[in-house]
Write a protein that holds these residues in place. Structure first.
Motif, PDB file in Angstrom:
ATOM      1  N   ILE A 139       0.837  -1.195   0.000  1.00 38.72           N
ATOM      2  CA  ILE A 139       0.000   0.000   0.000  1.00 38.72           C
ATOM      3  C   ILE A 139       0.876   1.252   0.000  1.00 38.72           C
ATOM      4  CG2 ILE A 139      -1.656   1.334   1.368  1.00 38.72           C
ATOM      5  CD1 ILE A 139      -2.847  -1.315   2.289  1.00 38.72           C
ATOM      6  N   TYR A 197       2.146   1.702  -3.512  1.00 39.14           N
ATOM      7  CA  TYR A 197       1.111   2.166  -4.438  1.00 39.14           C
ATOM      8  C   TYR A 197       0.784   3.637  -4.218  1.00 39.14           C
ATOM      9  CZ  TYR A 197       0.321  -2.774  -5.484  1.00 39.14           C
ATOM     10  OH  TYR A 197       0.485  -4.083  -5.874  1.00 39.14           O
ATOM     11  N   THR A 198       0.759   4.067  -2.958  1.00 40.67           N
ATOM     12  CA  THR A 198       0.462   5.477  -2.698  1.00 40.67           C
ATOM     13  C   THR A 198       1.586   6.383  -3.187  1.00 40.67           C
ATOM     14  OG1 THR A 198       1.384   5.230  -0.465  1.00 40.67           O
ATOM     15  CG2 THR A 198      -1.001   4.991  -0.703  1.00 40.67           C
ATOM     16  N   THR A 249       0.371   8.350 -10.472  1.00 42.71           N
ATOM     17  CA  THR A 249      -0.906   7.878 -11.025  1.00 42.71           C
ATOM     18  C   THR A 249      -1.007   8.198 -12.509  1.00 42.71           C
ATOM     19  OG1 THR A 249      -1.996   9.940 -10.423  1.00 42.71           O
ATOM     20  CG2 THR A 249      -2.070   8.147  -8.813  1.00 42.71           C
TER      21      THR A 249
END
Length: 329
Positions: free
Chosen positions: A59, A62-63, A67
């Motif tokens: 996590i 991914y953060t 994006t």
């Protein structure tokens, strides 16, 4: 460690046997014997904690990842965009992520509306990378791609990808009815579905299935052959029929007969569309308008296939010779 604790408790019990009662000795030894079990439980808990903390690490990664671009942008596209299907790469360069070398380097080429272009090259030449760049699965490091006058880097991802059509190498089917796989958004009627199946040479086969359009497709199309799956994907592409069609080695996993059916359908149904074909078999692009030869992410040759074959020193001639499509002198 548990053995050392038991040994120490037993040793001290013997050395101090005159100073402590037998009850205390028994209690200390029994507690010492439990140490081994407690330590084993502790090690198991530490191991499980380390395993579960991996999800937290993921996590965190991914953060921290960059994006994708937004699905929609402020650019208002015409309803029929792209209406012509022209594609121009202007000094285009891209890489898969920061720090890696460029996979496409300084590509400068224009595909005219309605042209059929075969993209060929050795393994690692950058053919599939060009497809990923067109759909913005990888972003430009330098330069731009312009479709019908619009720089695709200014468009939202959904706005762009919904206006292009791709027939991938691996046919993508989902668990559900055949109707859902052909028309996931329910935007077409039965007549359109049957027409697309007819053009994809599947109408007779589907009519023989129980339920026909309501026939349940297994996960990944496991109850259909590879050729049938690819033809269903072709029928799905026919329903959308945008001005730009990309074939990413779409016939690599099918037999020659199915390959011939797909090529005939593309020629007849996408005659006015711009078709970019990453060729697995060179014979499928020999009749195309242009051939783009890539090598190490650069354009090696770009011309009509007849012109390239007329030059015995061209890279395309060497590839055709290796494939047995030209006679050896």
């Amino acid at each position: 460690m548990g053995g050392v604790v038991v040994l120490a408790a037993s040793l001290f019990s013997v050395l101090e046997r005159g100073n402590i009662s037998s009850a205390i000795v028994g209690l200390s030894v029994s507690y010492a014997l439990q140490i081994t079990e407690i330590l084993a439980w502790f090690v198991r808990m530490v191991s499980e904690f380390e395993t579960n903390i991996v999800s937290v690490e993921r996590i965190g990664q991914y953060t921290a990842n960059k994006t994708e671009a937004p699905l929609h942008s402020d650019v208002q596209l015409p309803v029929d965009w792209p209406s012509e299907g022209s594609i121009e790469l202007r000094s285009y360069c891209t890489r898969y992520r920061d720090g890696l070398p460029l996979v496409l380097q300084n590509l400068h080429v224009k595909f005219k509306p309605g042209e059929k272009v075969g993209i060929v090259g050795r393994t690692g030449a950058g053919k599939s990378s060009l497809t990923l760049a067109l759909f913005r699965l990888i972003e430009a490091a330098e330069g731009s791609i312009v479709i019908d006058g619009e720089d695709i880097s200014r468009l939202g991802l959904h706005d762009l990808r919904s206006r292009l059509t791709i027939l991938p190498q691996e046919p993508v089917l989902f668990s559900g009815s055949l109707r859902m796989n052909l028309d996931p958004l329910g935007a077409h009627n039965d007549d359109d579905l049957w027409a697309s199946l007819d053009h994809a040479h599947l109408k007779t086969f589907i009519e023989g299935l129980p339920g026909q359009l309501e026939y349940e497709v297994g996960e990944g199309g496991q109850n259909l052959s590879v050729g049938q799956r690819q033809l269903i994907c072709l029928a799905r592409s026919l329903l959308r029929k945008m001005k730009i069609l990309v074939l990413d080695e779409a016939t690599a996993a099918v037999d020659l007969e199915t390959d011939s059916l797909i090529q005939d359908t593309i020629s007849s149904e996408f005659g006015d569309c711009t078709v970019l074909t990453i060729a697995h078999r060179l014979n499928t692009v020999m009749e195309y308008d242009k051939i783009l030869v890539l090598s190490d992410g650069r354009i090696l040759e770009y011309d009509r296939p007849q012109t390239l074959l007329a030059d015995s020193n061209s890279a395309f001639y060497a590839m055709a010779k290796d494939a047995g499509l030209v006679s050896c002198e």
